[in-house]
Design a protein around this motif. Structure first.
Motif, PDB file in Angstrom:
ATOM      1  N   UNK A  43       0.850  -1.189   0.000  1.00 31.27           N
ATOM      2  CA  UNK A  43       0.000   0.000   0.000  1.00 31.27           C
ATOM      3  C   UNK A  43       0.882   1.234   0.000  1.00 31.27           C
ATOM      4  N   UNK A  44       0.722   2.073  -0.997  1.00 32.37           N
ATOM      5  CA  UNK A  44       1.470   3.322  -1.104  1.00 32.37           C
ATOM      6  C   UNK A  44       0.667   4.462  -0.495  1.00 32.37           C
ATOM      7  N   UNK A  45       1.328   5.284   0.339  1.00 26.55           N
ATOM      8  CA  UNK A  45       0.645   6.416   0.965  1.00 26.55           C
ATOM      9  C   UNK A  45      -0.410   5.975   1.956  1.00 26.55           C
ATOM     10  N   UNK A  46      -0.019   5.111   2.881  1.00 28.49           N
ATOM     11  CA  UNK A  46      -1.004   4.501   3.802  1.00 28.49           C
ATOM     12  C   UNK A  46      -1.519   5.459   4.862  1.00 28.49           C
ATOM     13  N   UNK A  47      -0.815   6.577   5.100  1.00 29.42           N
ATOM     14  CA  UNK A  47      -1.300   7.545   6.087  1.00 29.42           C
ATOM     15  C   UNK A  47      -1.451   6.931   7.464  1.00 29.42           C
ATOM     16  N   UNK A  48      -2.628   7.118   8.069  1.00 30.66           N
ATOM     17  CA  UNK A  48      -2.897   6.557   9.396  1.00 30.66           C
ATOM     18  C   UNK A  48      -3.650   5.231   9.323  1.00 30.66           C
ATOM     19  N   UNK A  73       3.799   4.750  12.010  1.00 25.49           N
ATOM     20  CA  UNK A  73       3.737   3.364  12.475  1.00 25.49           C
ATOM     21  C   UNK A  73       2.939   3.189  13.764  1.00 25.49           C
ATOM     22  N   UNK A  74       2.848   4.251  14.562  1.00 29.07           N
ATOM     23  CA  UNK A  74       2.098   4.135  15.820  1.00 29.07           C
ATOM     24  C   UNK A  74       0.624   3.829  15.582  1.00 29.07           C
ATOM     25  N   UNK A  75       0.119   4.112  14.384  1.00 31.11           N
ATOM     26  CA  UNK A  75      -1.282   3.855  14.072  1.00 31.11           C
ATOM     27  C   UNK A  75      -1.516   2.432  13.553  1.00 31.11           C
ATOM     28  N   UNK A  76      -0.451   1.649  13.467  1.00 36.49           N
ATOM     29  CA  UNK A  76      -0.553   0.308  12.883  1.00 36.49           C
ATOM     30  C   UNK A  76      -0.181  -0.796  13.881  1.00 36.49           C
ATOM     31  N   UNK A  77      -0.345  -0.503  15.156  1.00 33.42           N
ATOM     32  CA  UNK A  77       0.027  -1.477  16.190  1.00 33.42           C
ATOM     33  C   UNK A  77      -0.804  -2.751  16.112  1.00 33.42           C
ATOM     34  N   UNK A  78      -2.022  -2.652  15.613  1.00 32.43           N
ATOM     35  CA  UNK A  78      -2.898  -3.823  15.523  1.00 32.43           C
ATOM     36  C   UNK A  78      -2.920  -4.419  14.112  1.00 32.43           C
ATOM     37  N   UNK A  79      -2.043  -3.937  13.240  1.00 27.49           N
ATOM     38  CA  UNK A  79      -1.972  -4.421  11.858  1.00 27.49           C
ATOM     39  C   UNK A  79      -0.751  -5.320  11.701  1.00 27.49           C
TER      40      UNK A  79
END
Length: 222
Positions: A43-48, A73-79
């Motif tokens: 995914x390019x430009x994933x943002x939050x 990256x802090x918004x992707x802790x559950x990803x």
């Protein structure tokens, strides 16, 4: 819409205010075959992660790589992702992927054709949404600032140079706000703040309570 993006200070407010971006993410998903299991997705430009979360909930895949120009990256802790590339997507060195996706990000690119050409060498399937000509026309008309939005037809012509099968769809979202100031605040809190440097009188004289979003969706295959 404007000469620069300014998301760094807006991350905390972005997901709450990204009304259109969430609608676009949901619709973009319908262009992807969810019956298929993908080996690798970028995914390019994933943002939050507005689109990322939708993708993970609805698609089957082995590996997911993410990219954004900012460290979110802090918004992707559950990803469950494999790599997070903090880089301008135009400069990112790509590897081969089963599928490359992007939601509401390509309008920021300086040279869309060069990016598409690079992507086409690394995936046979590209699916993305992009804000297109006529987007936020109220801001252009009043403040005289805008990104260099391309028309759907211009984007289609670029894609057909590199992909055999290209299908597209256009969409329009009109958001209404209680006051013109609320409309401008909405743009600021989704990271688009170029107009904020305008004179006080220009800001005060902005009369529109509507913001028009023009979106184009593309599904490209070889």
């Amino acid at each position: 819409m404007v000469k620069k993006m300014n998301f760094e200070k807006q991350f905390k407010n972005y997901d709450y205010n990204a009304i259109t971006q969430k609608k676009v993410a949901e619709k973009l998903l319908t262009f992807i075959d969810n019956s298929e299991k993908y080996d690798t997705i970028l995914e390019l430009g994933c943002g939050t992660g507005v689109f990322t979360k939708t993708l993970c909930e609805n698609l089957k895949f082995n590996h997911l790589d993410l990219n954004d120009i900012f460290n979110t990256q802090e918004f992707f802790k559950d990803i469950a992702y494999r790599n997070f590339f903090i880089e301008n997507m135009e400069l990112l060195e790509l590897k081969k992927y089963s599928l490359i996706v992007s939601s509401s990000a390509f309008q920021w690119v300086d040279d869309l054709e060069t990016l598409i050409q690079k992507i086409s060498k690394n995936t046979s399937q590209l699916i993305f949404s992009i804000y297109s000509k006529g987007n936020l026309i109220e801001i252009l008309n009043h403040f005289g600032v805008s990104l260099n939005y391309k028309s759907t037809n211009e984007i289609y012509k670029i894609l057909k140079k590199y992909y055999t099968f290209v299908k597209f769809q256009e969409d329009e979202f009109i958001l209404e706000f209680p006051t013109p100031l609320k409309a401008l605040k909405h743009l600021k809190e989704t990271g688009v703040t170029g107009f904020s440097s305008s004179s006080y009188s220009l800001t005060k004289s902005f009369k529109s309570t509507l913001l028009t979003y023009k979106v184009s969706y593309f599904s490209c295959k070889n």
